[in-house]
Design a protein around this motif. Structure first.
Motif, mmCIF file in Angstrom:
data_model
loop_
_atom_site.group_PDB
_atom_site.id
_atom_site.type_symbol
_atom_site.label_atom_id
_atom_site.label_comp_id
_atom_site.label_asym_id
_atom_site.label_seq_id
_atom_site.Cartn_x
_atom_site.Cartn_y
_atom_site.Cartn_z
ATOM 1 N N ASP A 13 0.832 -1.204 0.000
ATOM 2 C CA ASP A 13 0.000 0.000 0.000
ATOM 3 C C ASP A 13 0.871 1.260 0.000
ATOM 4 O OD1 ASP A 13 -2.161 -1.730 0.056
ATOM 5 O OD2 ASP A 13 -2.467 -1.527 2.210
ATOM 6 N N GLY A 14 1.965 1.216 -0.777
ATOM 7 C CA GLY A 14 2.852 2.359 -0.928
ATOM 8 C C GLY A 14 3.912 2.520 0.141
ATOM 9 N N LYS A 15 3.929 1.629 1.153
ATOM 10 C CA LYS A 15 4.899 1.721 2.247
ATOM 11 C C LYS A 15 5.912 0.582 2.148
ATOM 12 C CE LYS A 15 5.164 1.915 7.266
ATOM 13 N NZ LYS A 15 4.458 1.753 8.526
ATOM 14 N N LEU A 16 7.200 0.920 2.202
ATOM 15 C CA LEU A 16 8.227 -0.116 2.123
ATOM 16 C C LEU A 16 8.111 -1.075 3.296
ATOM 17 C CD1 LEU A 16 11.366 1.909 0.966
ATOM 18 C CD2 LEU A 16 9.857 0.458 -0.411
ATOM 19 N N THR A 17 8.202 -2.359 2.977
ATOM 20 C CA THR A 17 8.066 -3.434 3.948
ATOM 21 C C THR A 17 9.064 -4.523 3.582
ATOM 22 O OG1 THR A 17 5.718 -2.931 4.144
ATOM 23 C CG2 THR A 17 6.419 -5.084 4.951
ATOM 24 N N VAL A 18 9.657 -5.154 4.572
ATOM 25 C CA VAL A 18 10.670 -6.174 4.351
ATOM 26 C C VAL A 18 10.076 -7.563 4.543
ATOM 27 C CG1 VAL A 18 12.878 -7.094 5.186
ATOM 28 C CG2 VAL A 18 12.512 -4.620 5.077
ATOM 29 N N GLY A 19 10.346 -8.449 3.596
ATOM 30 C CA GLY A 19 9.990 -9.854 3.712
ATOM 31 C C GLY A 19 11.261 -10.680 3.794
ATOM 32 N N VAL A 20 11.336 -11.598 4.735
ATOM 33 C CA VAL A 20 12.510 -12.452 4.906
ATOM 34 C C VAL A 20 12.047 -13.892 4.706
ATOM 35 C CG1 VAL A 20 14.402 -13.104 6.450
ATOM 36 C CG2 VAL A 20 13.478 -10.761 6.522
ATOM 37 N N VAL A 21 12.520 -14.506 3.628
ATOM 38 C CA VAL A 21 12.073 -15.845 3.250
ATOM 39 C C VAL A 21 13.274 -16.725 2.912
ATOM 40 C CG1 VAL A 21 9.837 -15.025 2.379
ATOM 41 C CG2 VAL A 21 11.765 -15.224 0.815
ATOM 42 N N PRO A 22 13.111 -18.057 3.000
ATOM 43 C CA PRO A 22 14.217 -18.940 2.629
ATOM 44 C C PRO A 22 14.556 -18.767 1.149
ATOM 45 C CG PRO A 22 12.270 -20.222 3.291
ATOM 46 C CD PRO A 22 11.921 -18.788 3.403
ATOM 47 N N VAL A 23 15.831 -18.953 0.831
ATOM 48 C CA VAL A 23 16.238 -18.783 -0.570
ATOM 49 C C VAL A 23 15.613 -19.823 -1.483
ATOM 50 C CG1 VAL A 23 18.377 -17.619 0.054
ATOM 51 C CG2 VAL A 23 18.418 -20.068 -0.409
ATOM 52 N N THR A 24 15.064 -20.883 -0.905
ATOM 53 C CA THR A 24 14.409 -21.916 -1.710
ATOM 54 C C THR A 24 13.005 -21.500 -2.136
ATOM 55 O OG1 THR A 24 13.658 -22.954 0.333
ATOM 56 C CG2 THR A 24 15.661 -23.851 -0.682
ATOM 57 N N GLY A 25 12.471 -20.442 -1.561
ATOM 58 C CA GLY A 25 11.104 -20.024 -1.856
ATOM 59 C C GLY A 25 11.037 -18.647 -2.484
ATOM 60 N N GLN A 26 9.843 -18.254 -2.797
ATOM 61 C CA GLN A 26 9.568 -16.927 -3.330
ATOM 62 C C GLN A 26 8.735 -16.170 -2.310
ATOM 63 O OE1 GLN A 26 10.670 -15.735 -6.378
ATOM 64 N NE2 GLN A 26 11.819 -17.649 -6.458
ATOM 65 N N LEU A 27 8.836 -14.867 -2.331
ATOM 66 C CA LEU A 27 8.013 -14.044 -1.462
ATOM 67 C C LEU A 27 6.603 -13.979 -2.038
ATOM 68 C CD1 LEU A 27 7.639 -12.056 0.894
ATOM 69 C CD2 LEU A 27 8.477 -10.242 -0.635
ATOM 70 N N ASN A 28 5.623 -14.389 -1.240
ATOM 71 C CA ASN A 28 4.224 -14.306 -1.645
ATOM 72 C C ASN A 28 3.737 -12.909 -1.266
ATOM 73 O OD1 ASN A 28 1.348 -14.297 -1.451
ATOM 74 N ND2 ASN A 28 1.352 -16.543 -1.360
ATOM 75 N N LEU A 29 3.580 -12.059 -2.268
ATOM 76 C CA LEU A 29 3.248 -10.653 -2.026
ATOM 77 C C LEU A 29 1.886 -10.480 -1.355
ATOM 78 C CD1 LEU A 29 4.749 -9.159 -5.278
ATOM 79 C CD2 LEU A 29 5.598 -8.813 -2.943
ATOM 80 N N LYS A 30 0.911 -11.296 -1.733
ATOM 81 C CA LYS A 30 -0.412 -11.214 -1.089
ATOM 82 C C LYS A 30 -0.313 -11.560 0.391
ATOM 83 C CE LYS A 30 -3.460 -12.013 -5.018
ATOM 84 N NZ LYS A 30 -4.547 -12.817 -5.560
ATOM 85 N N ALA A 31 0.466 -12.597 0.706
ATOM 86 C CA ALA A 31 0.636 -13.008 2.101
ATOM 87 C C ALA A 31 1.391 -11.939 2.892
ATOM 88 C CB ALA A 31 1.367 -14.346 2.174
ATOM 89 N N LEU A 32 2.375 -11.306 2.258
ATOM 90 C CA LEU A 32 3.110 -10.231 2.929
ATOM 91 C C LEU A 32 2.172 -9.077 3.259
ATOM 92 C CD1 LEU A 32 5.838 -9.015 3.887
ATOM 93 C CD2 LEU A 32 6.024 -8.002 1.593
ATOM 94 N N ALA A 33 1.372 -8.673 2.289
ATOM 95 C CA ALA A 33 0.418 -7.580 2.515
ATOM 96 C C ALA A 33 -0.530 -7.931 3.656
ATOM 97 C CB ALA A 33 -0.363 -7.276 1.238
ATOM 98 N N ALA A 34 -1.052 -9.146 3.644
ATOM 99 C CA ALA A 34 -1.987 -9.572 4.686
ATOM 100 C C ALA A 34 -1.319 -9.557 6.064
ATOM 101 C CB ALA A 34 -2.530 -10.962 4.374
ATOM 102 N N ALA A 35 -0.046 -9.954 6.118
ATOM 103 C CA ALA A 35 0.666 -10.030 7.396
ATOM 104 C C ALA A 35 0.831 -8.666 8.066
ATOM 105 C CB ALA A 35 2.032 -10.684 7.199
ATOM 106 N N VAL A 36 0.840 -7.601 7.264
ATOM 107 C CA VAL A 36 0.991 -6.256 7.836
ATOM 108 C C VAL A 36 -0.302 -5.449 7.750
ATOM 109 C CG1 VAL A 36 3.488 -6.165 7.505
ATOM 110 C CG2 VAL A 36 1.979 -5.313 5.695
ATOM 111 N N GLY A 37 -1.419 -6.131 7.444
ATOM 112 C CA GLY A 37 -2.714 -5.473 7.395
ATOM 113 C C GLY A 37 -2.918 -4.626 6.154
ATOM 114 N N GLY A 38 -2.182 -4.948 5.100
ATOM 115 C CA GLY A 38 -2.304 -4.202 3.849
ATOM 116 C C GLY A 38 -3.153 -4.922 2.829
#
Length: 158
Positions: free
Chosen positions: A57-82
């Motif tokens: 939602d326009g605010k920088l946010t950090v995701g830390v994930v294992p190198v074997t995976g990809q960052l799920n952007l929808k899940a990241l947004a949900a985790a911070v209430g975005g």
């Protein structure tokens, strides 16, 4: 430069957090910094976590994930209430964190950004994350990583 500390290592020292530094010779031809680190250090890729900067939602946010995976952007947004997330521009990520792409550490960032760490971090006694430059990894307890970054722990890896 190999012997110099970084904001990440300075934070660990200041807070007296148990950790181990691991260095390796970075190959500029490598496409995956995390996979390169795992191979160079001889550790399972699932234990090496990459730090990715996104915009939620326009605010920088950090995701830390294992190198074997990809960052799920929808899940990241949900985790911070975005609602909506996209990967941040590399220049914006570097300016906000104070680190270069491929060496962005979740620790000791220039600007304190919201951090979400994938739940898989809890599977291990210790994990690895960037030490703040290419060729430097920090091994530390998952709880210390979460505490030092004031992270939310959520399923954000796909």
């Amino acid at each position: 430069m190999a012997g110099k500390g970084t904001p990440a290592t300075a934070l660990l020292t200041k807070r007296k957090v148990a950790h181990t530094l691991h260095t390796y010779e970075h190959d500029s031809r490598e496409a995956s910094y995390g996979a390169e680190a795992a191979a160079a250090l001889g550790v399972a890729e699932e234990r090496v976590f990459k730090t990715l900067v996104a915009e939620v939602d326009g605010k920088l946010t950090v995701g830390v994930v294992p190198v074997t995976g990809q960052l799920n952007l929808k899940a990241l947004a949900a985790a911070v209430g975005g609602k909506k997330a996209r990967m941040a521009d590399a220049g914006a990520a570097q300016r906000a964190t104070g680190y270069v792409v491929g060496g962005i550490s979740p620790l000791g960032q220039r600007t304190r950004l919201p951090v979400v760490v994938d739940v898989s971090v809890r599977r291990f006694d210790t994990v690895f994350c960037s030490g703040g430059r290419r060729g430097l990894e920090i091994e530390l307890a998952p709880d210390d990583l979460v505490a030092l970054t004031a992270a939310t722990v959520a399923p954000i890896a796909g």
